[in-house]
Design a protein around this motif. Structure first.
Motif, PDB file in Angstrom:
ATOM      1  N   TYR A 115      19.668  18.843  95.330  1.00 10.08           N
ATOM      2  CA  TYR A 115      20.860  19.668  95.121  1.00 10.08           C
ATOM      3  C   TYR A 115      21.047  19.981  93.634  1.00 10.08           C
ATOM      4  O   TYR A 115      21.243  21.139  93.242  1.00 10.08           O
ATOM      5  CB  TYR A 115      22.098  18.937  95.650  1.00 10.08           C
ATOM      6  CG  TYR A 115      23.393  19.461  95.071  1.00 10.08           C
ATOM      7  CD1 TYR A 115      24.032  20.561  95.639  1.00 10.08           C
ATOM      8  CD2 TYR A 115      23.960  18.865  93.942  1.00 10.08           C
ATOM      9  CE1 TYR A 115      25.211  21.054  95.091  1.00 10.08           C
ATOM     10  CE2 TYR A 115      25.136  19.353  93.394  1.00 10.08           C
ATOM     11  CZ  TYR A 115      25.757  20.450  93.960  1.00 10.08           C
ATOM     12  OH  TYR A 115      26.903  20.944  93.421  1.00 10.08           O
ATOM     13  N   TYR A 169      29.812  27.842  94.515  1.00 11.73           N
ATOM     14  CA  TYR A 169      28.874  28.549  93.639  1.00 11.73           C
ATOM     15  C   TYR A 169      28.360  29.827  94.302  1.00 11.73           C
ATOM     16  O   TYR A 169      28.188  30.864  93.639  1.00 11.73           O
ATOM     17  CB  TYR A 169      27.698  27.650  93.283  1.00 11.73           C
ATOM     18  CG  TYR A 169      27.981  26.632  92.207  1.00 11.73           C
ATOM     19  CD1 TYR A 169      28.524  27.015  90.985  1.00 11.73           C
ATOM     20  CD2 TYR A 169      27.684  25.278  92.403  1.00 11.73           C
ATOM     21  CE1 TYR A 169      28.778  26.083  89.987  1.00 11.73           C
ATOM     22  CE2 TYR A 169      27.938  24.347  91.417  1.00 11.73           C
ATOM     23  CZ  TYR A 169      28.481  24.741  90.207  1.00 11.73           C
ATOM     24  OH  TYR A 169      28.721  23.822  89.228  1.00 11.73           O
ATOM     25  N   VAL A 211      20.961  23.731  91.856  1.00  5.96           N
ATOM     26  CA  VAL A 211      22.136  24.278  91.173  1.00  5.96           C
ATOM     27  C   VAL A 211      21.775  24.664  89.747  1.00  5.96           C
ATOM     28  O   VAL A 211      22.165  25.742  89.260  1.00  5.96           O
ATOM     29  CB  VAL A 211      23.297  23.263  91.189  1.00  5.96           C
ATOM     30  CG1 VAL A 211      24.399  23.673  90.208  1.00  5.96           C
ATOM     31  CG2 VAL A 211      23.883  23.159  92.591  1.00  5.96           C
ATOM     32  N   ALA A 255      28.502  23.641  96.296  1.00  2.94           N
ATOM     33  CA  ALA A 255      27.447  24.618  96.544  1.00  2.94           C
ATOM     34  C   ALA A 255      28.018  25.882  97.184  1.00  2.94           C
ATOM     35  O   ALA A 255      27.659  27.007  96.802  1.00  2.94           O
ATOM     36  CB  ALA A 255      26.372  24.006  97.434  1.00  2.94           C
ATOM     37  N   TYR A 312      21.867  28.754  94.534  1.00  4.50           N
ATOM     38  CA  TYR A 312      23.049  28.168  95.151  1.00  4.50           C
ATOM     39  C   TYR A 312      22.958  28.103  96.674  1.00  4.50           C
ATOM     40  O   TYR A 312      23.395  27.126  97.284  1.00  4.50           O
ATOM     41  CB  TYR A 312      24.292  28.949  94.714  1.00  4.50           C
ATOM     42  CG  TYR A 312      24.456  28.989  93.217  1.00  4.50           C
ATOM     43  CD1 TYR A 312      24.470  27.819  92.463  1.00  4.50           C
ATOM     44  CD2 TYR A 312      24.585  30.209  92.535  1.00  4.50           C
ATOM     45  CE1 TYR A 312      24.608  27.854  91.090  1.00  4.50           C
ATOM     46  CE2 TYR A 312      24.734  30.250  91.158  1.00  4.50           C
ATOM     47  CZ  TYR A 312      24.735  29.069  90.441  1.00  4.50           C
ATOM     48  OH  TYR A 312      24.863  29.109  89.085  1.00  4.50           O
ATOM     49  N   ALA A 356      20.852  25.253  97.516  1.00  2.34           N
ATOM     50  CA  ALA A 356      21.461  23.965  97.182  1.00  2.34           C
ATOM     51  C   ALA A 356      22.249  23.373  98.344  1.00  2.34           C
ATOM     52  O   ALA A 356      22.460  22.151  98.404  1.00  2.34           O
ATOM     53  CB  ALA A 356      22.361  24.106  95.958  1.00  2.34           C
ATOM     54  N   MET A 357      22.678  24.220  99.264  1.00  2.00           N
ATOM     55  CA  MET A 357      23.446  23.706 100.407  1.00  2.00           C
ATOM     56  C   MET A 357      22.560  22.945 101.395  1.00  2.00           C
ATOM     57  O   MET A 357      23.037  22.076 102.117  1.00  2.00           O
ATOM     58  CB  MET A 357      24.155  24.862 101.127  1.00  2.00           C
ATOM     59  CG  MET A 357      25.302  25.453 100.335  1.00  2.00           C
ATOM     60  SD  MET A 357      26.361  26.542 101.316  1.00  2.00           S
ATOM     61  CE  MET A 357      25.255  27.932 101.551  1.00  2.00           C
TER      62      MET A 357
END
Length: 340
Positions: free
Chosen positions: A153, A236, A157, A233, A162, A165-166
């Motif tokens: 993650y 973002y 980021v 996340a 983004y 990143a989830m």
């Protein structure tokens, strides 16, 4: 080894190699082709069978001992401190090999029981010990995966990926749920072993209880932390979408997206606050948490003010709106520099 050294689908920096040594006892046959009650040297066959069965039981106990020694070599708690070492896990620990070995042990125990060579209660104890070892190995794997997901993650980021990143934090949510499920199985096994005689030297009922208590505390802290990172996340992503909407000359959509991002960042702040004073903090994850918490004040202020600035501009108050936007961007930059 760098904690953020690489990134894979399950976020492990070393492939878990499945390797299990097959252990079997060879059956000694008679020297001639004719059925006989004795072998070539006059030893009764039933005597040989009695000798082989204790050897097979000793093999089971010996393999169980080695499995528990491997678990002891990668502790989770020591003297009340969280001591799980991810480098040791990646370099030396093979949870799949342990799983294969415990499967073989349980099969051998079933064979011994079917042959009447061990009592049912003894067979149940040995099988429970094997299942317990397998589950404790799985807990180490799940803990490693959860920690490694936070590294993934953080890297995504920093790379401004983004949406990507989830994915690791969603995965970490699943591993935390599985960790809880496995913990319940361990508790059940412990209850079954509580009143039995265990002859495995490396097994300690109290040590396993301390380990499970630490894992529960770790999960108690990691769960809201993981939720906060997931909300970060999502925030973002919305912030990035809002900036793109402005570039596309769509201020109305940008306002909605800035407001939505602000809601996500506020939710992340609440989750970080929920984790304060709860459970056991994990040293590997603390720098990521501190960085995220530090960034939040600038993100909350910035998204709220940018939405307000665009509203002012759209209402015809261009000078005031532009001033608000410049101030918001400047404060966000200053906060980012402080956090870095």
């Amino acid at each position: 080894m760098s904690q953020r050294g690489s990134e894979r689908r399950k976020w492990t920096r070393r492939g878990v190699v499945s390797a299990a040594a097959a252990v079997s006892c060879g059956l000694a046959g008679c020297g001639d082709d004719q059925p006989s009650e004795t072998d070539g040297d006059g030893t009764p066959e039933w005597s040989q069978k009695e000798e082989r069965r204790p050897e097979q039981l000793l093999s089971v106990e010996s393999r169980l001992e080695r499995v528990y020694e491997r678990l002891t070599a990668l502790p989770i708690v020591d003297g009340g401190d969280f001591v799980f070492d991810i480098d040791t896990f990646e370099d030396e620990f093979d949870h799949r090999a342990i799983s294969d070995t415990t499967d073989e042990i349980r099969a051998d125990v079933a064979e011994l029981e079917d042959g009447g060579d061990v009592s049912t209660s003894r067979a149940e104890t040995l099988s429970t010990l094997a299942r317990l070892a397998d589950d404790r190995a799985s807990q180490r794997y799940l803990l490693h995966q959860t920690i490694a997901a936070s590294f993934a993650y953080d890297k995504r980021v920093r790379d401004a990926r983004y949406d990507a990143a989830m994915e690791p934090v969603a995965f970490a949510g699943e591993t935390l749920e599985e960790l809880s499920t496995v913990g319940q199985r361990v508790e059940t096994a412990q209850q079954q072993l509580d009143e039995t005689s265990v002859t495995i030297d490396s097994y300690s009922h109290e040590a396993v209880k301390r380990e499970q208590s630490m894992l529960l505390n770790v999960a108690t802290w990691l769960s809201p932390i993981n939720g906060a990172l997931h909300e970060m996340a999502r925030g973002y992503v919305l912030l990035s979408d809002a900036n793109r909407s402005l570039e596309d000359d769509d201020p109305a959509t940008a306002i909605e997206q800035y407001r939505a991002a602000n809601v996500r960042f506020e939710s992340a702040s609440d989750s970080f606050e929920e984790a304060r004073g709860r459970g056991q903090r994990v040293g590997y994850v603390i720098p990521i948490v501190e960085q995220s918490r530090c960034s939040l004040s600038g993100l909350l202020d910035g998204t709220d003010t940018l939405a307000e600035a665009i509203e002012e501009i759209e209402a015809g108050n261009e000078q005031e709106g532009e001033s608000l936007a410049r101030e918001a961007i400047q404060r966000m930059k200053q906060q980012r520099n402080r956090c870095n």
